[in-house]
Write an enzyme that holds these catalytic residues in place. Structure first.
Site, PDB file in Angstrom:
ATOM      1  N   HIS A  79      38.663   0.400 -43.876  1.00 51.07           N
ATOM      2  CA  HIS A  79      40.114   0.427 -44.119  1.00 51.07           C
ATOM      3  C   HIS A  79      40.439  -0.242 -45.459  1.00 51.07           C
ATOM      4  CE1 HIS A  79      44.373   0.424 -43.150  1.00 51.07           C
ATOM      5  NE2 HIS A  79      44.426  -0.879 -43.312  1.00 51.07           N
ATOM      6  N   ALA A  80      39.805  -1.356 -45.738  1.00 50.19           N
ATOM      7  CA  ALA A  80      40.040  -2.073 -46.995  1.00 50.19           C
ATOM      8  C   ALA A  80      39.599  -1.236 -48.188  1.00 50.19           C
ATOM      9  CB  ALA A  80      39.300  -3.413 -46.984  1.00 50.19           C
TER      10      ALA A  80
END
Length: 107
Positions: A79-80
């Site tokens: 996600h990052a």
């Protein structure tokens, strides 16, 4: 090896800085629509600074891993990485749109 808590903090720092970069760029685009060029330039500078911070965190994570799987890849890490890549792409595209606004508005 980085601890789970350190990794979580580092990943959140990456997400926050990438999000700030994208948000500042979007605000700059909105300011460009109304010809607020000083505000545009300030917001683009803030976007660049946040982008550099995110990239620095990303580079540190890559360095910790050394291509050897030392940093666990989990959903929050993915996600990052998604955040930083979309923020970078958005910033580049927004800068181009702002340049078009500058040309159209004669600035």
């Amino acid at each position: 090896m980085i601890s789970g808590e350190e990794l979580e903090t580092t990943v959140m720092e990456l997400i926050i800085n990438a999000g700030e970069s994208k948000s500042c760029a979007m605000e700059a685009l909105n300011a460009a629509k109304t010809g607020k060029w000083e505000e545009v330039d300030q917001l683009l500078t803030l976007s660049l600074e946040a982008s550099k911070r995110a990239h620095k965190v990303q580079t540190a994570l890559i360095g910790l891993d050394g291509g050897q799987g030392k940093v666990p890849v989990n959903l929050i890490m993915v996600h990052a990485q998604d955040h930083i890549m979309t923020a970078m792409l958005a910033k580049e595209m927004i800068e181009e749109m702002i340049n078009i606004h500058r040309i159209i508005q004669g600035k």
